[in-house]
Design a protein around this motif. Structure first.
Motif, PDB file in Angstrom:
ATOM      1  N   ASP A   1      -7.366  -3.850  12.386  1.00  0.00           N
ATOM      2  CA  ASP A   1      -8.762  -3.762  11.979  1.00  0.00           C
ATOM      3  C   ASP A   1      -9.100  -5.051  11.230  1.00  0.00           C
ATOM      4  OD1 ASP A   1     -11.160  -3.193  10.402  1.00  0.00           O
ATOM      5  OD2 ASP A   1     -10.872  -1.099  11.023  1.00  0.00           O
ATOM      6  N   VAL A   2      -9.945  -5.879  11.853  1.00  0.00           N
ATOM      7  CA  VAL A   2     -10.268  -7.193  11.278  1.00  0.00           C
ATOM      8  C   VAL A   2     -10.874  -7.049   9.886  1.00  0.00           C
ATOM      9  CG1 VAL A   2     -11.665  -9.272  11.544  1.00  0.00           C
ATOM     10  CG2 VAL A   2     -10.586  -8.239  13.544  1.00  0.00           C
ATOM     11  N   ASN A   3     -11.816  -6.127   9.736  1.00  0.00           N
ATOM     12  CA  ASN A   3     -12.475  -5.962   8.439  1.00  0.00           C
ATOM     13  C   ASN A   3     -11.513  -5.471   7.372  1.00  0.00           C
ATOM     14  OD1 ASN A   3     -15.038  -6.823   9.255  1.00  0.00           O
ATOM     15  ND2 ASN A   3     -15.569  -4.796  10.035  1.00  0.00           N
ATOM     16  N   ALA A   4     -10.617  -4.571   7.753  1.00  0.00           N
ATOM     17  CA  ALA A   4      -9.631  -4.068   6.783  1.00  0.00           C
ATOM     18  C   ALA A   4      -8.688  -5.181   6.342  1.00  0.00           C
ATOM     19  CB  ALA A   4      -8.847  -2.902   7.383  1.00  0.00           C
ATOM     20  N   LEU A   5      -8.310  -6.058   7.266  1.00  0.00           N
ATOM     21  CA  LEU A   5      -7.439  -7.184   6.913  1.00  0.00           C
ATOM     22  C   LEU A   5      -8.178  -8.168   6.012  1.00  0.00           C
ATOM     23  CD1 LEU A   5      -5.655  -7.843  10.334  1.00  0.00           C
ATOM     24  CD2 LEU A   5      -4.631  -6.889   8.258  1.00  0.00           C
ATOM     25  N   ASN A   6      -9.450  -8.428   6.316  1.00  0.00           N
ATOM     26  CA  ASN A   6     -10.230  -9.328   5.462  1.00  0.00           C
ATOM     27  C   ASN A   6     -10.504  -8.719   4.095  1.00  0.00           C
ATOM     28  OD1 ASN A   6     -10.604 -11.777   6.858  1.00  0.00           O
ATOM     29  ND2 ASN A   6     -12.116 -10.836   8.206  1.00  0.00           N
TER      30      ASN A   6
ATOM     31  N   PRO B   1     -17.321  -2.066   0.008  1.00  0.00           N
ATOM     32  CA  PRO B   1     -18.639  -1.995   0.671  1.00  0.00           C
ATOM     33  C   PRO B   1     -19.009  -3.278   1.426  1.00  0.00           C
ATOM     34  CG  PRO B   1     -18.770  -1.202  -1.592  1.00  0.00           C
ATOM     35  CD  PRO B   1     -17.444  -1.877  -1.451  1.00  0.00           C
ATOM     36  N   GLN B   2     -18.437  -4.419   1.043  1.00  0.00           N
ATOM     37  CA  GLN B   2     -18.760  -5.673   1.715  1.00  0.00           C
ATOM     38  C   GLN B   2     -18.135  -5.766   3.096  1.00  0.00           C
ATOM     39  OE1 GLN B   2     -17.569  -7.986  -2.149  1.00  0.00           O
ATOM     40  NE2 GLN B   2     -18.821  -9.357  -0.915  1.00  0.00           N
ATOM     41  N   TRP B   3     -17.061  -5.020   3.320  1.00  0.00           N
ATOM     42  CA  TRP B   3     -16.304  -5.184   4.559  1.00  0.00           C
ATOM     43  C   TRP B   3     -16.271  -3.936   5.434  1.00  0.00           C
ATOM     44  CZ3 TRP B   3     -15.096  -9.974   5.833  1.00  0.00           C
ATOM     45  CH2 TRP B   3     -15.017 -10.932   4.807  1.00  0.00           C
ATOM     46  N   MET B   4     -16.353  -2.776   4.840  1.00  0.00           N
ATOM     47  CA  MET B   4     -16.193  -1.543   5.609  1.00  0.00           C
ATOM     48  C   MET B   4     -17.528  -0.810   5.743  1.00  0.00           C
ATOM     49  SD  MET B   4     -13.024  -2.047   6.080  1.00  0.00           S
ATOM     50  CE  MET B   4     -12.430  -0.580   6.905  1.00  0.00           C
ATOM     51  N   ASP B   5     -17.790  -0.262   6.927  1.00  0.00           N
ATOM     52  CA  ASP B   5     -19.056   0.409   7.199  1.00  0.00           C
ATOM     53  C   ASP B   5     -18.975   1.916   6.993  1.00  0.00           C
ATOM     54  OD1 ASP B   5     -17.456   1.115   9.281  1.00  0.00           O
ATOM     55  OD2 ASP B   5     -18.759   0.374  10.884  1.00  0.00           O
ATOM     56  N   ARG B   6     -17.969   2.364   6.256  1.00  0.00           N
ATOM     57  CA  ARG B   6     -17.825   3.776   5.959  1.00  0.00           C
ATOM     58  C   ARG B   6     -17.481   3.930   4.485  1.00  0.00           C
ATOM     59  NH1 ARG B   6     -13.086   2.342   9.750  1.00  0.00           N
ATOM     60  NH2 ARG B   6     -14.766   0.896  10.108  1.00  0.00           N
ATOM     61  N   GLN B   7     -17.786   5.097   3.935  1.00  0.00           N
ATOM     62  CA  GLN B   7     -17.543   5.313   2.514  1.00  0.00           C
ATOM     63  C   GLN B   7     -16.052   5.467   2.224  1.00  0.00           C
ATOM     64  OE1 GLN B   7     -19.963   8.642   1.220  1.00  0.00           O
ATOM     65  NE2 GLN B   7     -21.558   7.255   0.490  1.00  0.00           N
ATOM     66  N   LEU B   8     -15.684   5.061   1.039  1.00  0.00           N
ATOM     67  CA  LEU B   8     -14.304   5.234   0.579  1.00  0.00           C
ATOM     68  C   LEU B   8     -14.147   6.683   0.148  1.00  0.00           C
ATOM     69  CD1 LEU B   8     -11.690   3.589  -0.006  1.00  0.00           C
ATOM     70  CD2 LEU B   8     -12.552   3.252  -2.325  1.00  0.00           C
TER      71      LEU B   8
ATOM     72  N   GLY C   1       0.817  -1.197   0.000  1.00  0.00           N
ATOM     73  CA  GLY C   1       0.000   0.000   0.000  1.00  0.00           C
ATOM     74  C   GLY C   1       0.857   1.256   0.000  1.00  0.00           C
ATOM     75  N   LYS C   2       0.479   2.218  -0.815  1.00  0.00           N
ATOM     76  CA  LYS C   2       1.201   3.483  -0.902  1.00  0.00           C
ATOM     77  C   LYS C   2       0.608   4.476   0.092  1.00  0.00           C
ATOM     78  CE  LYS C   2       4.161   6.277  -3.000  1.00  0.00           C
ATOM     79  NZ  LYS C   2       5.619   6.082  -2.871  1.00  0.00           N
ATOM     80  N   LYS C   3       1.430   4.944   1.048  1.00  0.00           N
ATOM     81  CA  LYS C   3       0.995   5.888   2.076  1.00  0.00           C
ATOM     82  C   LYS C   3      -0.251   5.374   2.801  1.00  0.00           C
ATOM     83  CE  LYS C   3       2.939   9.991  -0.189  1.00  0.00           C
ATOM     84  NZ  LYS C   3       2.674  11.344  -0.733  1.00  0.00           N
ATOM     85  N   PHE C   4      -0.207   4.095   3.210  1.00  0.00           N
ATOM     86  CA  PHE C   4      -1.381   3.508   3.851  1.00  0.00           C
ATOM     87  C   PHE C   4      -1.553   3.971   5.293  1.00  0.00           C
ATOM     88  CE2 PHE C   4      -4.430   0.061   2.776  1.00  0.00           C
ATOM     89  CZ  PHE C   4      -4.529   0.360   1.434  1.00  0.00           C
ATOM     90  N   HIS C   5      -0.515   4.515   5.894  1.00  0.00           N
ATOM     91  CA  HIS C   5      -0.682   5.092   7.233  1.00  0.00           C
ATOM     92  C   HIS C   5      -1.693   6.237   7.166  1.00  0.00           C
ATOM     93  CE1 HIS C   5       0.358   6.310  11.317  1.00  0.00           C
ATOM     94  NE2 HIS C   5       0.494   7.559  10.862  1.00  0.00           N
ATOM     95  N   LYS C   6      -1.517   7.105   6.173  1.00  0.00           N
ATOM     96  CA  LYS C   6      -2.452   8.215   5.960  1.00  0.00           C
ATOM     97  C   LYS C   6      -3.826   7.690   5.570  1.00  0.00           C
ATOM     98  CE  LYS C   6      -3.254  12.117   2.822  1.00  0.00           C
ATOM     99  NZ  LYS C   6      -2.719  12.868   1.637  1.00  0.00           N
ATOM    100  N   PHE C   7      -3.860   6.670   4.696  1.00  0.00           N
ATOM    101  CA  PHE C   7      -5.127   6.104   4.232  1.00  0.00           C
ATOM    102  C   PHE C   7      -5.908   5.496   5.395  1.00  0.00           C
ATOM    103  CE2 PHE C   7      -7.669   2.575   2.550  1.00  0.00           C
ATOM    104  CZ  PHE C   7      -8.358   3.193   1.517  1.00  0.00           C
ATOM    105  N   SER C   8      -5.230   4.742   6.264  1.00  0.00           N
ATOM    106  CA  SER C   8      -5.915   4.093   7.385  1.00  0.00           C
ATOM    107  C   SER C   8      -6.436   5.119   8.389  1.00  0.00           C
ATOM    108  CB  SER C   8      -4.982   3.103   8.074  1.00  0.00           C
ATOM    109  OG  SER C   8      -3.853   3.758   8.636  1.00  0.00           O
ATOM    110  N   ASN C   9      -5.690   6.194   8.594  1.00  0.00           N
ATOM    111  CA  ASN C   9      -6.160   7.252   9.493  1.00  0.00           C
ATOM    112  C   ASN C   9      -7.380   7.963   8.916  1.00  0.00           C
ATOM    113  OD1 ASN C   9      -4.218   6.804  11.463  1.00  0.00           O
ATOM    114  ND2 ASN C   9      -2.774   8.287  10.611  1.00  0.00           N
TER     115      ASN C   9
END
Length: 312
Positions: free
Chosen positions: A74-79, A140-147, A57-65
């Protein structure tokens, strides 16, 4: 000479009347400019080597925040990552194993693969782009927030000539999971439960060893690190298997699926149990436990629906 001049004139007239002139011009243009193809480099990969494509992932620290991922895991993010990895394995039958952790995934192609004539640029771009698009489509199948914005992944190809090299690579990646997860678990406990700032938590952990972090987690937070979910501590292994209900069932009758596992890649026992990885590749048997992992359950459900649709 007059005959050839007359013949040329007749051909021009015929071409103009049946509208062949544009075609003639296009063919001439192609032959004139196609020399530029000679600038393409031959990037075919050496024969008889393990091909590993690792994406990060490119700059995923910023993306995850930005998307409020749960810390430290985050279980859903890993799945979601695992779902994208499964999508890549479904497309490439020559991938014998995939391994994922955090924001990275490694895909191992069998030595004798001929996919895309072993062209490095083709394989790398296809795997990276397919993983990225599958990640977005599965969100949308795993995360409860919009991208809120598109994630980005980079990729690289590494070649390993021997089975031992390949095993050492995978052992290295799994050891990396343990080191990072132990640190992150201790760090976020100090921040979220003890109220330390990020800088204070870093200072508290600076210079500590694994034993020190384990002791701190147990003494201050009552956490036995080895009891944490294995997906956090060991990452996820994806293997193609024939899924059966019991050990005595015929393997050929099982449903083929990509099975997520959270085993120890470093120990010899894993390679004894899954001999198909390094030998002639035929999906091995997997006895489905009473509690089926959701990623496996989704695949078996898809196959069941496909069979019903075919029968009807």
């Amino acid at each position: 000479m007059q005959f050839y001049a007359l013949k040329s004139t007749v051909l021009k007239v015929l071409c103009s009347r049946i509208n062949l002139a544009p075609i003639c011009k296009r063919n001439m243009a192609c032959s004139r400019y196609e020399y530029v193809k000679s600038y393409e480099l031959d990037d075919r990969i050496l024969p008889n080597v393990w091909i590993v494509i690792r994406i990060d992932g490119k700059k995923f620290h910023k993306f995850s925040n930005a998307h409020k991922f749960e810390k430290p895991n985050d279980v859903n993010a890993l799945n979601l990552m695992n779902a994208a990895g499964i999508a890549v394995m479904k497309e490439f039958r020559d991938i014998v194993l995939a391994y994922g952790q955090s924001d990275e995934y490694s895909f191992v192609f069998r030595k004798d693969t001929t996919a895309y004539k072993r062209r490095a640029s083709k394989l790398l771009t296809y795997v990276t782009s397919l993983f990225s698009s599958s990640y977005v489509m599965s969100w949308p199948q795993w995360m409860d927030r919009q991208l809120s914005y598109a994630p980005c992944f980079d990729g690289r190809i590494v070649l390993y000539p021997t089975d031992e090299n390949l095993r050492d690579y995978l052992s290295w990646r799994q050891a990396d999971v343990h080191v990072n997860n132990l640190y992150n678990t201790a760090f976020w406990k100090l921040v979220l439960q003890s109220g330390l700032t990020n800088q204070q938590a870093e200072e508290r952990l600076r210079g500590t060893f694994s034993a020190d972090k384990n002791e701190m987690l147990f003494q201050e937070f009552g956490i036995n690190y080895n009891s944490l979910p294995p997906m956090f501590r060991k990452g996820t292994i994806l293997l193609r298997k024939r899924v059966v209900q019991s050990e005595g069932d015929d393997q050929e009758k099982g449903s083929q699926a990509i099975v997520p596992m959270h085993d120890d890649l470093i120990r010899e026992q894993f390679w004894r149990e899954h001999t198909e990885i390094l030998s002639k590749y035929v999906p091995g048997k997997y006895v489905s436990p009473s509690v089926v992992p959701i990623l496996l359950k989704m695949q078996l459900s898809e196959e069941s629906q496909l069979v019903k649709a075919t029968m009807s």
